[in-house]
Every structure is written in C-alpha cells, then in structure tokens.
Design a protein around this motif. Structure first.
Motif, PDB file in Angstrom:
ATOM      1  N   GLU A   1       0.828  -1.199   0.000  1.00  0.00           N
ATOM      2  CA  GLU A   1       0.000   0.000   0.000  1.00  0.00           C
ATOM      3  C   GLU A   1       0.871   1.262   0.000  1.00  0.00           C
ATOM      4  OE1 GLU A   1      -4.101  -1.433   2.264  1.00  0.00           O
ATOM      5  OE2 GLU A   1      -2.349  -0.823   3.450  1.00  0.00           O
ATOM      6  N   VAL A   2       1.945   1.241   0.780  1.00  0.00           N
ATOM      7  CA  VAL A   2       2.851   2.387   0.835  1.00  0.00           C
ATOM      8  C   VAL A   2       3.472   2.632  -0.536  1.00  0.00           C
ATOM      9  CG1 VAL A   2       5.015   3.264   1.807  1.00  0.00           C
ATOM     10  CG2 VAL A   2       3.330   2.161   3.304  1.00  0.00           C
ATOM     11  N   ASP A   3       3.954   1.564  -1.174  1.00  0.00           N
ATOM     12  CA  ASP A   3       4.565   1.694  -2.505  1.00  0.00           C
ATOM     13  C   ASP A   3       3.558   2.220  -3.528  1.00  0.00           C
ATOM     14  OD1 ASP A   3       6.924   0.756  -1.481  1.00  0.00           O
ATOM     15  OD2 ASP A   3       6.663  -1.302  -2.207  1.00  0.00           O
ATOM     16  N   ALA A   4       2.345   1.678  -3.496  1.00  0.00           N
ATOM     17  CA  ALA A   4       1.321   2.103  -4.447  1.00  0.00           C
ATOM     18  C   ALA A   4       0.920   3.557  -4.199  1.00  0.00           C
ATOM     19  CB  ALA A   4       0.093   1.196  -4.341  1.00  0.00           C
ATOM     20  N   PHE A   5       0.852   3.944  -2.929  1.00  0.00           N
ATOM     21  CA  PHE A   5       0.469   5.312  -2.588  1.00  0.00           C
ATOM     22  C   PHE A   5       1.476   6.311  -3.155  1.00  0.00           C
ATOM     23  CE2 PHE A   5       0.588   9.113  -0.007  1.00  0.00           C
ATOM     24  CZ  PHE A   5      -0.745   9.426   0.184  1.00  0.00           C
ATOM     25  N   PHE A   6       2.762   6.074  -2.932  1.00  0.00           N
ATOM     26  CA  PHE A   6       3.753   7.041  -3.392  1.00  0.00           C
ATOM     27  C   PHE A   6       3.932   6.990  -4.912  1.00  0.00           C
ATOM     28  CE2 PHE A   6       4.963   7.029   1.121  1.00  0.00           C
ATOM     29  CZ  PHE A   6       4.972   8.398   1.332  1.00  0.00           C
ATOM     30  N   GLY A   7       3.658   5.833  -5.509  1.00  0.00           N
ATOM     31  CA  GLY A   7       3.643   5.771  -6.963  1.00  0.00           C
ATOM     32  C   GLY A   7       2.551   6.650  -7.526  1.00  0.00           C
ATOM     33  N   SER A   8       1.396   6.665  -6.856  1.00  0.00           N
ATOM     34  CA  SER A   8       0.281   7.507  -7.277  1.00  0.00           C
ATOM     35  C   SER A   8       0.571   8.981  -7.010  1.00  0.00           C
ATOM     36  CB  SER A   8      -0.992   7.082  -6.535  1.00  0.00           C
ATOM     37  OG  SER A   8      -2.079   7.940  -6.814  1.00  0.00           O
ATOM     38  N   ALA A   9       1.230   9.258  -5.862  1.00  0.00           N
ATOM     39  CA  ALA A   9       1.518  10.646  -5.493  1.00  0.00           C
ATOM     40  C   ALA A   9       2.451  11.327  -6.485  1.00  0.00           C
ATOM     41  CB  ALA A   9       2.116  10.701  -4.090  1.00  0.00           C
ATOM     42  N   THR A  10       3.367  10.562  -7.060  1.00  0.00           N
ATOM     43  CA  THR A  10       4.295  11.149  -8.036  1.00  0.00           C
ATOM     44  C   THR A  10       3.599  11.585  -9.319  1.00  0.00           C
ATOM     45  OG1 THR A  10       4.828   8.980  -8.974  1.00  0.00           O
ATOM     46  CG2 THR A  10       6.233   9.774  -7.171  1.00  0.00           C
ATOM     47  N   ASP A  11       2.382  11.077  -9.535  1.00  0.00           N
ATOM     48  CA  ASP A  11       1.646  11.403 -10.756  1.00  0.00           C
ATOM     49  C   ASP A  11       0.271  11.968 -10.427  1.00  0.00           C
ATOM     50  OD1 ASP A  11       1.338  11.529 -13.552  1.00  0.00           O
ATOM     51  OD2 ASP A  11       0.257   9.629 -13.580  1.00  0.00           O
TER      52      ASP A  11
ATOM     53  N   ARG B   1      -7.457  11.420  -2.184  1.00  0.00           N
ATOM     54  CA  ARG B   1      -7.380  11.524  -3.639  1.00  0.00           C
ATOM     55  C   ARG B   1      -6.251  10.643  -4.177  1.00  0.00           C
ATOM     56  NH1 ARG B   1      -7.093  17.362  -6.485  1.00  0.00           N
ATOM     57  NH2 ARG B   1      -9.060  17.508  -5.330  1.00  0.00           N
ATOM     58  N   ILE B   2      -5.107  10.670  -3.516  1.00  0.00           N
ATOM     59  CA  ILE B   2      -3.976   9.845  -3.953  1.00  0.00           C
ATOM     60  C   ILE B   2      -4.295   8.367  -3.768  1.00  0.00           C
ATOM     61  CG2 ILE B   2      -1.568   9.262  -3.439  1.00  0.00           C
ATOM     62  CD1 ILE B   2      -1.222  12.222  -2.572  1.00  0.00           C
TER      63      ILE B   2
ATOM     64  N   ASN C   1      -7.238   6.889  -3.750  1.00  0.00           N
ATOM     65  CA  ASN C   1      -8.222   6.466  -4.757  1.00  0.00           C
ATOM     66  C   ASN C   1      -7.586   6.390  -6.150  1.00  0.00           C
ATOM     67  OD1 ASN C   1     -10.249   6.321  -2.817  1.00  0.00           O
ATOM     68  ND2 ASN C   1     -10.876   8.451  -3.132  1.00  0.00           N
ATOM     69  N   GLN C   2      -6.735   7.355  -6.477  1.00  0.00           N
ATOM     70  CA  GLN C   2      -6.069   7.349  -7.772  1.00  0.00           C
ATOM     71  C   GLN C   2      -5.199   6.120  -7.944  1.00  0.00           C
ATOM     72  OE1 GLN C   2      -4.250  11.084  -9.532  1.00  0.00           O
ATOM     73  NE2 GLN C   2      -2.368   9.902  -9.266  1.00  0.00           N
ATOM     74  N   ALA C   3      -4.643   5.620  -6.820  1.00  0.00           N
ATOM     75  CA  ALA C   3      -3.812   4.413  -6.853  1.00  0.00           C
ATOM     76  C   ALA C   3      -4.647   3.148  -6.996  1.00  0.00           C
ATOM     77  CB  ALA C   3      -2.950   4.329  -5.592  1.00  0.00           C
ATOM     78  N   GLY C   4      -5.974   3.282  -6.876  1.00  0.00           N
ATOM     79  CA  GLY C   4      -6.843   2.110  -6.968  1.00  0.00           C
ATOM     80  C   GLY C   4      -6.806   1.239  -5.735  1.00  0.00           C
ATOM     81  N   LEU C   5      -6.382   1.803  -4.609  1.00  0.00           N
ATOM     82  CA  LEU C   5      -6.313   1.034  -3.372  1.00  0.00           C
ATOM     83  C   LEU C   5      -7.704   0.902  -2.767  1.00  0.00           C
ATOM     84  CD1 LEU C   5      -3.057   2.642  -1.935  1.00  0.00           C
ATOM     85  CD2 LEU C   5      -3.329   0.264  -2.685  1.00  0.00           C
ATOM     86  N   PRO C   6      -8.033  -0.258  -2.207  1.00  0.00           N
ATOM     87  CA  PRO C   6      -9.390  -0.479  -1.681  1.00  0.00           C
ATOM     88  C   PRO C   6      -9.611   0.211  -0.349  1.00  0.00           C
ATOM     89  CG  PRO C   6      -8.018  -2.399  -1.259  1.00  0.00           C
ATOM     90  CD  PRO C   6      -7.174  -1.462  -2.078  1.00  0.00           C
TER      91      PRO C   6
END
Length: 319
Positions: A115-125, A229-230, A232-237
């Motif tokens: 989740e942490v990795d997906a979150f920061f991947g989303s935050a960069t974009d 917003r980040i 949800n953008q990452a598609g995390l449940p």
C-alpha cells in the motif's frame, strides 16, 4: 477567531492564550469550543482561582455531560494551565496526565508495504494544478520517514528545514515540546525538489514549507483530502465499515515498522523504546509502548515487554 466573548475572571488570559496558539499555527475550532465551555463554567460557578478544585471540577462536569468520549479535549485545559503557569500565574494548576487513564485507544489502520509503494507511486503522478502536484511526495514522505504528526508537517517553516545539514526542527509541538530530527539522503532529495519548485512559484519567503495555491499555510483538512485523492487514484481499496487509512497512518507505520525491524535485527526492544519515544515527541513511554500493541508480530509479547521495561531505561542520548 470568530466573534465571541469570554465572561469569566480568566477572560484576558484566555484571549492571550488563544492568540499565542494562533501565532504558533494552532487555530483549531475544537480548542475554542472547549475553552468557551470552561469559561462559561467558571462564570456560572463563580470560579476565581485556577486551582485543582476548579479545573478538575470542570473536567468532571464535561465527562458527565459526554460519557464515553475521547479525553483528547483535556489537553486544551492542560495546555492552558501550562501557559498560565509560564506567563501569568506560577501557581496555576496543570491537569494531571492520570485523567487520561480511562481512555482505550482503538487499533489503527496498519499500512502494508504494498500500500505504501502504491500510494507514493500515485503521489508522483497526482493530477492536480495545486502545489500538491509537486509537494505530495514530500509532505507524506516526511510523515512516512520521520513519523511526524500531520499538524507538525503542516506547520513546518522554510527555516525549520535545513537540507544542507540534513535535519528538521519540529518546534513547539504537542505539549509545547520541540525536537530536532535527522533526515536520510532520500527524503533530503525529495524535500529539495519540492523546495526548489515552491521557491520558483512563490518566491524566497513563503509562509510555510508546504503551502496552498494562494501561498498560505496548508489548511487543517487539506492533507486528509489529498491523501484520499492519492489513495483512490492508486486504486487502493477502502474497507466498508472498518478502519480507514488517513495521513496519520504514516506515523503509525513509522513506529511499528521500526519496532519490527529492531526485533528482526535481534535488538533489545526495551532499550530502544526511549529513543523512539524521544524521536516521535511522546510525553511518556506509555504512548510509545502503545505501538507494540499495534504491531501484529508483537501482540503476544506486549505484556511481557511492558513488565520487563521497568528499571531498564537507558539514557536517551539526544541533545
């Protein structure tokens, strides 16, 4: 602050205290609400001395009027007592920490590494035209790498962040405590990129390290909005009806991730807890031992660790 009046004998001190808190970036409506309640209680009961009988009398009154509530509001009268003792009345009573003993904290949302990795991947974009386009990774990355409270991150001033020496100063945080925290090379690079763009956009002297589109300090509710917003953008449940992640989850993650790492390295957890406590700005070790309870791998050993910790605390070693 809105238009309202204080009517008790402490009216002047209450206004000065709120002005002091506002100057420190703490302008929450909840503090005003409870201090107005205290003021009304003092007026109604003709309280004229800031002593133990008066303060604990009001606390009992509030507890009886809102049973089962979190005792976090007690920090407002405790903080006011500390301010009174320092500025106006050296004999002012400071509400004892033992008043929090009846409160049981709920289990926080525990972020997974994925989740942490997906979150920061989303935050960069992050798709936004606001400063959060370039400061999201820095804001939440600082919370993640240093275990900061959300309010501590919001209130950072540019001069509090020394990227050359590699540290930040967290000034006058919870309980009026300050601390200096070292930064690793990765977060220094992230903060440097954020600072560079913010200086280009808002000049050399902005109001805070992290700002809004109008160059004002970040509002109280904004980190939560941007976190969602980040996420949800990452598609995390999101769990329906269960615990939900929020910015403060990064502080929880910092604590229990360090505890688990020390355990994996074979370190003495009891000896390490004072360091973690000082780093996170906790008033007591009890607040830090709570994170042993949150860590799934430590649930069974919690009671043993707490029992063995008595008399085994080394010097913390921070300046």
């Amino acid at each position: 602050m809105g238009k309202f009046e204080f009517t008790s004998v402490f009216a002047r001190e209450l206004w000065l205290f709120l002005a002091f808190k506002e100057s420190m970036g703490c302008a929450g409506a909840s503090r005003i609400y409870y201090l107005r309640s205290f003021d009304a209680y003092c007026t109604e009961h003709n309280v004229r001395s800031f002593d133990q009988q008066a303060i604990e009398g009001w606390v009992r009154f509030k507890k009886s009027s809102q049973p089962g509530s979190s005792p976090s509001w007690m920090s407002y009268i405790r903080d006011f007592g500390r301010w009174m003792r320092t500025h106006e009345n050296p004999d002012a009573y400071v509400l004892a920490e033992s008043w929090k003993s009846e409160f049981y904290r709920s289990q926080p949302y525990l972020l997974s590494s994925k989740e942490v990795d997906a979150f920061f991947g989303s935050a960069t974009d992050l798709q936004t035209t606001s400063p959060w386009r370039w400061q999201s990774v820095a804001f939440f990355g600082l919370m993640h790498s240093c275990g900061l409270r959300t309010c501590e991150t919001r209130r950072l001033q540019p001069q509090d962040v020394d990227l050359t020496a590699g540290f930040i100063n967290v000034l006058w945080s919870k309980g009026n405590r300050s601390r200096r925290l070292p930064l690793n090379d990765q977060i220094i690079a992230v903060l440097a990129d954020c600072d560079k763009i913010s200086r280009q956009q808002f000049g050399q002297h902005r109001s805070a390290f992290f700002v809004s589109s109008t160059a004002a300090p970040v509002a109280l509710s904004t980190p939560g909005v941007m976190f969602n917003r980040i996420w949800n953008q990452a598609g995390l449940p999101l769990s329906l009806g269960g615990k939900l992640p929020h910015p403060y989850s990064f502080r929880h993650h910092f604590a229990y991730a360090n505890i688990e790492r020390w355990m994996a390295e074979g370190r003495d957890i009891n000896a390490m807890m004072p360091y973690l406590s000082r780093y996170m700005g906790h008033a007591t070790l009890d607040s830090t031992f709570y994170y042993i309870h949150t860590s799934p791998d430590f649930m069974d050993g919690y009671a043993t660790l707490v029992q063995e910790s008595q008399g085994m605390i080394p010097e913390v070693g921070f300046e």
